[in-house]
Scaffold this motif. Sequence first.
Motif, PDB file in Angstrom:
ATOM      1  N   UNK A   1     -18.324  24.464 -27.976  1.00 38.95           N
ATOM      2  CA  UNK A   1     -17.121  24.762 -27.208  1.00 38.95           C
ATOM      3  C   UNK A   1     -16.338  25.911 -27.835  1.00 38.95           C
ATOM      4  N   UNK A   2     -16.176  25.876 -29.158  1.00 33.95           N
ATOM      5  CA  UNK A   2     -15.419  26.937 -29.825  1.00 33.95           C
ATOM      6  C   UNK A   2     -16.109  28.288 -29.637  1.00 33.95           C
ATOM      7  N   UNK A   3     -17.424  28.323 -29.747  1.00 36.10           N
ATOM      8  CA  UNK A   3     -18.130  29.599 -29.603  1.00 36.10           C
ATOM      9  C   UNK A   3     -17.950  30.169 -28.197  1.00 36.10           C
ATOM     10  N   UNK A   4     -17.971  29.304 -27.173  1.00 35.09           N
ATOM     11  CA  UNK A   4     -17.784  29.775 -25.804  1.00 35.09           C
ATOM     12  C   UNK A   4     -16.366  30.284 -25.585  1.00 35.09           C
ATOM     13  N   UNK A   5     -15.388  29.558 -26.101  1.00 37.20           N
ATOM     14  CA  UNK A   5     -13.989  29.946 -25.908  1.00 37.20           C
ATOM     15  C   UNK A   5     -13.654  31.226 -26.682  1.00 37.20           C
ATOM     16  N   UNK A   6     -14.175  31.344 -27.900  1.00 44.07           N
ATOM     17  CA  UNK A   6     -13.911  32.559 -28.677  1.00 44.07           C
ATOM     18  C   UNK A   6     -14.568  33.769 -28.035  1.00 44.07           C
ATOM     19  N   UNK A   7     -15.736  33.558 -27.411  1.00 47.83           N
ATOM     20  CA  UNK A   7     -16.377  34.653 -26.683  1.00 47.83           C
ATOM     21  C   UNK A   7     -15.530  35.072 -25.485  1.00 47.83           C
ATOM     22  N   UNK A   8     -14.906  34.101 -24.809  1.00 50.67           N
ATOM     23  CA  UNK A   8     -14.008  34.431 -23.697  1.00 50.67           C
ATOM     24  C   UNK A   8     -12.814  35.235 -24.185  1.00 50.67           C
ATOM     25  N   UNK A   9     -12.271  34.848 -25.344  1.00 53.02           N
ATOM     26  CA  UNK A   9     -11.137  35.587 -25.907  1.00 53.02           C
ATOM     27  C   UNK A   9     -11.544  37.018 -26.233  1.00 53.02           C
ATOM     28  N   UNK A  10     -12.705  37.179 -26.860  1.00 55.37           N
ATOM     29  CA  UNK A  10     -13.178  38.511 -27.230  1.00 55.37           C
ATOM     30  C   UNK A  10     -13.369  39.396 -26.007  1.00 55.37           C
ATOM     31  N   UNK A  11     -13.821  38.769 -24.907  1.00 50.54           N
ATOM     32  CA  UNK A  11     -14.043  39.513 -23.669  1.00 50.54           C
ATOM     33  C   UNK A  11     -12.775  39.666 -22.843  1.00 50.54           C
ATOM     34  N   UNK A  12     -11.692  39.022 -23.271  1.00 53.63           N
ATOM     35  CA  UNK A  12     -10.443  39.070 -22.512  1.00 53.63           C
ATOM     36  C   UNK A  12     -10.494  38.290 -21.225  1.00 53.63           C
TER      37      UNK A  12
END
Length: 496
Positions: A120-131
Motif C-alpha cells: 500500500x505504501x509503495x502504491x501511495x508514494x508512487x501516486x505522490x511522486x506522479x502528482x
Amino acid sequence: MTTVMRWRRRVADDAGVGLILVIGVSVFVFAIAATAVAIAVNAMSQSHQRQTFETSLAVAEAGVDRTLSEVQGAYSATNSDYPVPAATSTWCPGAEIGFPTSGDGAGGVFSTEDAERTWARSQLEAMVSAGTCVQSGDGGQYVVLKPPSAHVKYGKVYALSAIPSFAEATKTRLIKSEYVFMPYKPLHAILTAGDLQLDSSTTVTGAAGAFDDQASVHSNGTISTNGNPTVTGPVTSTDPSSASSTNFTYNVTNWGSGSVEAKGAEAIPSVDAGLFYLRASTDDPNAIVDWYDLCTDGTVRPYSSGGPCTAPTTIGTASGSTQVRGWKWDGAHTWIATGNTLSGTYFAYHANVDVGTGNGVIPRFTVVASAEDPTSCSNKEYGNINWDHYDLGQPAYHNLWMMADGDLVTHSNWQAGSMGPPVVSGMFVAGDDIQLETSSAGAVGSVISANQCSSPDPGPIHSSEVKNPSVYFDPNSDAPFSSIITTSLWLDYSGG
C-alpha cells in the motif's frame, strides 16, 4: 586580647560555613530549575509530537471519509463500485490501481500485515511522486487508494497523509480501513432528525407485546410532549429536552423518572425516492412485477430500468373522472387513491399523493412520492403524501408502507399491518417531516423522519408530530433502503 582573637577566628569559621551553605543551596536551586526547564522542554516536545500525531491522523481520516462517502453514493445510486483513483472520478481522476493479480496480495489477500502495508505504501508514494490525486486537507495533504472491489459490498481504503505537505513532510501517516455494506435495520419505533412532539393519546409499544423494551423513540433534535403519551421503550434525544411522561415505562423503571434522557445523534439514511427507484429492481425484484409509475401526464406505466415514467407502454390514462387501478389524476401534480385502489407498488413521479372519500382495504400496498429537485430545498416541490381512510394489509414492496421525498401526513380511521402471528410490518419514511394521526388500530413497523429540508422548508408541514396513533414496533425487519456502509476494520499502518 585573647578573647578578641578567638571571637575573630569564630566569625571567620562561621563565614566559611555560610559560604558553603550558600553554594550548596545555589546548586540545589539551579538543579531544580534545570529539572523544571528540562520537564517543560520535554512537555513542549511531547505536546508538539501529540499535536502532529493527531493532525496527521485527522488528515488521513479525512481522505478515508471522503472516499467512503463516494463509495456509499455509488452503491446507493447504481449498485456499483467506486475505485480511487478512477478515470471517471471528479476529484481523483487517474488510472485504476488494482491489487496484484498473482502471488502475495492477489485479489487483496496478503500473507501478512507487513506485506500489505509495504504494498500500500509503495502504491501511495508512487501516486505522490506522479502528482496523482494529492489533496489538501486541514493541516496537511493526503492521497487515497481504493482498489476496485470484486464484491461491491466489501472493500479496502488506504490513505497516506503528510504534515504539512508531501514536499516538506515532517510527519507521514498511513492508515487502512476495511468496509462492508450492511442492511440498515430500524433500531427505534420512531426516529427523527429534527424536533418531535408526542401527544397525549400516542402509544408506542412492541408488536405482539414481545418487543416492548425495544419500542424506543429518539430525536436528534428535541422531544416535547402534550399530556402523557405512552412509550414502553427508551425515550431519548440528542438536544436537551425538558419533556417527560409518567407513561414512559422504560425511563421510569430503569432511569428513575419519566424524563427524556440524553443520547448521541443516530445515523439516519438519506431519503431519495429517485435513488430508491433505480435500486428497486435489485433490492426487491418480486415487487417490480406489480409496480406502477404514476406520471405527470396522467398515464400509468410499468417499472422501467431507464427511470420513472420512461416505459414505452402505458397501462392507462387517468383523469379527475377516469380511474386507472383505482387512481385518479387531478391534471396538475396530485394523484388521488380511491377505495377501488388495487394492490401494488405505486411510484408518484414528481407528484403528491392524496386520498378520496370513503373507506376501503388494500391487501398489498406501497406508495412512494418523489419530489422535483429533491436535493434543492429552495426549489423542491411535490413529493408529499396525505393519507386517510384506507387500511393496508401488507407492504407490496419489502417492508415499506410509504416513502415521501417531502412530508408524510396521515389522519384518522386507518391501520397498516398486523401483529400476527406472524407480524406484518413496514416503514413510514419522510425525507422532511412526518405527522401521524389516527385513532384506529394504528401501524405496525417503524417511522423515520430525515428532516432534510428545514431551512427553507418547502412542505405543507414544518415539524414532526405523532398524535394519538398506536405504533407497534417490529425490530426483526430490515429497512427498504440501500445498505449502509460500516467500517469493519481500522488500522494504523504507519509502523514497520
